[in-house]
Structure formats: C-alpha cells, structure tokens
Design an enzyme around this catalytic site. Structure first.
Site, PDB file in Angstrom:
ATOM      1  N   ASP A  50       0.791  -1.317  -0.071  1.00 39.76           N
ATOM      2  CA  ASP A  50      -0.032   0.078   0.066  1.00 39.76           C
ATOM      3  C   ASP A  50       0.876   1.357   0.111  1.00 39.76           C
ATOM      4  O   ASP A  50       1.746   1.549   1.077  1.00 39.76           O
ATOM      5  CB  ASP A  50      -0.900  -0.065   1.002  1.00 39.76           C
ATOM      6  CG  ASP A  50      -1.863  -0.934   1.310  1.00 39.76           C
ATOM      7  OD1 ASP A  50      -2.075  -1.819   0.334  1.00 39.76           O
ATOM      8  OD2 ASP A  50      -3.067  -0.642   2.047  1.00 39.76           O
ATOM      9  N   LYS A  63     -10.173   0.008  -2.389  1.00 34.70           N
ATOM     10  CA  LYS A  63      -9.770  -0.058  -1.079  1.00 34.70           C
ATOM     11  C   LYS A  63     -10.340   1.182  -0.137  1.00 34.70           C
ATOM     12  O   LYS A  63      -9.909   2.097  -0.344  1.00 34.70           O
ATOM     13  CB  LYS A  63      -8.411  -0.436  -0.607  1.00 34.70           C
ATOM     14  CG  LYS A  63      -8.155  -0.600   0.953  1.00 34.70           C
ATOM     15  CD  LYS A  63      -6.873  -1.249   1.217  1.00 34.70           C
ATOM     16  CE  LYS A  63      -6.695  -1.376   2.718  1.00 34.70           C
ATOM     17  NZ  LYS A  63      -5.185  -2.017   2.989  1.00 34.70           N
ATOM     18  N   LYS A 122      -6.939   3.332  -3.163  1.00 28.79           N
ATOM     19  CA  LYS A 122      -7.396   3.441  -1.804  1.00 28.79           C
ATOM     20  C   LYS A 122      -7.572   4.725  -1.401  1.00 28.79           C
ATOM     21  O   LYS A 122      -6.852   5.789  -1.687  1.00 28.79           O
ATOM     22  CB  LYS A 122      -6.176   2.650  -0.967  1.00 28.79           C
ATOM     23  CG  LYS A 122      -6.366   2.824   0.489  1.00 28.79           C
ATOM     24  CD  LYS A 122      -5.126   1.938   1.293  1.00 28.79           C
ATOM     25  CE  LYS A 122      -5.274   2.173   2.618  1.00 28.79           C
ATOM     26  NZ  LYS A 122      -3.825   1.596   3.405  1.00 28.79           N
TER      27      LYS A 122
END
Length: 224
Positions: free
Chosen positions: A98, A189, A159
C-alpha cells in the site's frame, strides 16, 4: 460496476486488511495482529516496513498475506526511495504493498511525476500495489485523475486514505466516485474511520472490495 455480495461473516472477513501501522507498535502488537488475522480469516495483515519480516515469519503457512505500507504516511519520498522501500518489503515477505502517492505532485498537476512515482513501485514490487490517494486533500477532479494515473501505471487498487494525522478517512461518496472511475478492472480499498459493521458494509455497497481497518475484530464480532 463491481458490487460485492457479502452474505456471511467469513466473506466479510476475507475483504478486511487488518492493520497496525502505528509508530509505537511493538513486537507483541504485531504478534497479536497476526494471531487475529489468522483466527478471523482476514485477507491481509498490514504493517510498516520494519515489521514485515516479523509478520511474514508469524504468518508463514497461513492464508493471510503480509501487506507493507510504502512512503507512509505523507508520500513525500522520491520515486527511487519508494521503489527501494517496496522492493525490500517484498524481499522480507510482503505479498502486497500500500503506497502513498505524491500528493503535492498531484495537486500541482505534475502528472508525469505522479505516474513515475506509482509505476516505479509497481515495477519494483512485482506484487499487487494499492495506491493511497489521500482523498481528504483532493478535489473530485483530482481524485478522478489520480485513479486514472494509478490504473495507467499498473496498480491493482486505488485506496482512499491513510487517516493519519487526523485527516478525514473514507466516505461513501469517494468510494462511489473511485469505483465509477476505475470500473471493474481495479480494486477499490476503503480505509480510514471504518470502525463498525454498518460502515464497512456501506463502503462495500458503494463499490469497495477491500476494507482497511485497525478494528477488524470488532467489525466481525458485530456480525449477528
């Protein structure tokens, strides 16, 4: 549009990235995170780079993937540094990454730098990369552009947020916009401020197919 049909707590757990990226996380904290991830069947255990090796050792032989944050939390490292950080995390056992994109470059309209920032991590990692947009800083137009650049650069997910430093986290509106922008070809996400079952399910209904949270246990325990 992708819409997950979550009918059981096990299905919900499989969408959760169980997270501890606190600066003061101890080895005991990471051990607990990993135990909970295995016990509840979470998708990933998300940790800082310094804790990747420990998490990988603890989760060896399980179905839980280690995910490392990169460029966290501000995204201000250079592309070369982020790529190196991602490469080392994967060497130490991370199966997902991430990364925080270069938010200042995005706000400046420097598309080339944003692309290079993301594609460098994608190429160096060789595992699924989720790009943290930090939506609290962005206009809707910038959110759309960041999603498109992430897609072009080969990321697996976009995300919403780090939720670090008191910034606002995921919103249903942002998740819907991100899903509409990337279509079915990328994951979305939702992360930041998702602390209960109702909020998690709202994000999934809006188009998220992964949930990032430090309160995964409480969310799953809320399923009745």
């Amino acid at each position: 549009m992708v819409k997950m049909n979550v009918e059981t707590r096990e299905e919900l757990a499989s969408l959760i990235d169980h997270t501890n990226v606190r600066a003061d996380a101890t080895e005991n904290d990471i051990e607990r995170l990993c135990r909970e991830a295995v016990s509840y069947g979470f998708r990933c255990a998300v940790v800082t780079p310094t804790n990747v090796r420990l998490a990988a050792e603890l989760l060896e032989g399980t179905d839980v993937t280690v995910c490392s944050v990169v460029g966290f939390p501000a995204g201000v490292s250079t592309p070369r540094v982020k790529a190196l950080e991602a490469s080392e995390a994967v060497e130490n056992g991370a199966g997902e990454v991430d990364m925080v994109m270069n938010i200042g470059a995005m706000k400046s309209g420097n598309r080339e730098l944003v692309y290079r920032d993301i594609s460098g991590v994608v190429d160096a990692a060789g595992v699924p990369v989720k790009v943290i947009l930090e939506t609290a800083y962005l206009t809707d137009k910038e959110k759309v552009e960041a999603c498109l650049i992430s897609k072009e650069a080969g990321a697996a997910f976009v995300k919403t947020s780090t939720a670090y430093g008191g910034l606002a986290g995921a919103t249903v509106e942002d998740v819907m916009l991100m899903r509409k922008t990337v279509g079915d070809e990328m994951g979305v996400k939702a992360s930041g401020g998702i602390r209960d079952l109702e909020t998690a399910l709202a994000m999934i209904d809006a188009g998220a197919d992964r949930i990032g949270t430090s309160t995964g246990v409480q969310i799953i325990e809320g399923w009745r």
